[in-house]
Design an enzyme around this catalytic site. Structure first.
Site, PDB file in Angstrom:
ATOM      1  N   LYS A  44       0.831  -1.212   0.000  1.00  0.00           N
ATOM      2  CA  LYS A  44       0.000   0.000   0.000  1.00  0.00           C
ATOM      3  C   LYS A  44       0.861   1.256   0.000  1.00  0.00           C
ATOM      4  CE  LYS A  44      -0.531   0.405   5.032  1.00  0.00           C
ATOM      5  NZ  LYS A  44      -1.428   0.516   6.161  1.00  0.00           N
ATOM      6  N   ARG A 137      -6.229   0.431  17.739  1.00  0.00           N
ATOM      7  CA  ARG A 137      -6.406   0.646  16.304  1.00  0.00           C
ATOM      8  C   ARG A 137      -7.536  -0.235  15.802  1.00  0.00           C
ATOM      9  NH1 ARG A 137      -3.590   1.303  11.204  1.00  0.00           N
ATOM     10  NH2 ARG A 137      -5.140   0.580   9.718  1.00  0.00           N
TER      11      ARG A 137
END
Length: 245
Positions: A44, A137
């Protein structure tokens, strides 16, 4: 100065050395193997560009990991298994099972939807269940809930519980340590005993866990890291130092 040179120099551009990406990958893969850790190469960080991903593959990564289905789609010709790094959106489970072999999960509704989508496409899909070690997260927060999620997931058709994982130094800034990652290994043992299964993957985070690999203090049983920044920029992300080599 030729016209070509002028044009070439007149706009900002990014030069990417594929040889260096490959060298960095080889160096990190070698370092990780010493500790029994497989490397998921995170694509990514360069939007899944096939040539750069190809350099990582040549460098020896074990699987390709990305948070965007579009990027995994671009990389479908690379023969390694693909992992989706974000929790799948229920509206996109069809694409997830088509372009990703496994995904990170912590919500049973999404896993149920993946099971249904995999059934429609006549394929199986592996899940890594995420456990939160304090970074906030993503992930399941307590062991009881994790055991319940494993139990439910095991009953779903076409879904394989491939392992467990955690995400650190992402949101809450919790730095991976031997102690907090040992909790993940302990959780694996608990799950394996309780359900009489074998979990293939214990994914101990991203480039911020590399300092443990460098010091060779990564707990026995952590067998995967998801590395992007360290491959592309040559640094670990817990303390930000350059990695030797």
């Amino acid at each position: 100065m030729s016209h070509h040179k002028q044009v070439e120099a007149s706009y900002p551009r990014l030069e990417i050395s594929l040889d260096k990406i490959r060298h960095n990958t080889e160096t990190l893969v070698r370092m990780c193997r010493r500790s029994g850790v497989r490397v998921a190469g995170v694509t990514k960080v360069f939007c899944g560009h096939p040539m750069i991903a190809g350099a990582m593959v040549a460098g020896g990564i074990d699987l390709i990991a990305d948070s965007r289905i579009e990027n995994l789609k671009r990389l479908r010709d690379l023969k390694l298994p693909k992992m989706l790094l974000r929790l799948p959106m229920i509206s996109r489970v069809g694409e997830v099972v088509e372009y990703a072999d496994l995904s990170l999960n912590s919500e049973i509704e999404a896993i149920r939807a993946l099971s249904a989508a995999a059934g429609l496409k006549d394929r199986t899909h592996k899940v890594i269940l995420m456990f939160d070690l304090g970074d906030l997260r993503e992930g399941i927060f307590d062991q009881t809930e994790m055991l319940r999620t494993v139990e439910e997931t095991l009953q779903l058709e076409r879904i394989i519980v491939a392992g467990i994982g955690t995400n650190l130094t992402c949101y809450g800034g919790v730095i991976p340590t031997k102690d907090n990652l040992a909790r993940l290994v302990e959780l694996r043992r608990t799950i394996e005993r309780r359900f009489d299964i074998e979990l293939d993957i214990v994914s101990g985070g991203n480039s911020s866990s590399l300092h443990l690999v460098e010091e060779q203090t990564v707990p026995d049983g952590i067998n995967q890291l998801r590395l992007g920044e360290s491959i592309v920029l040559g640094r670990e992300t817990a303390y930000g130092h350059q990695i030797i080599g």
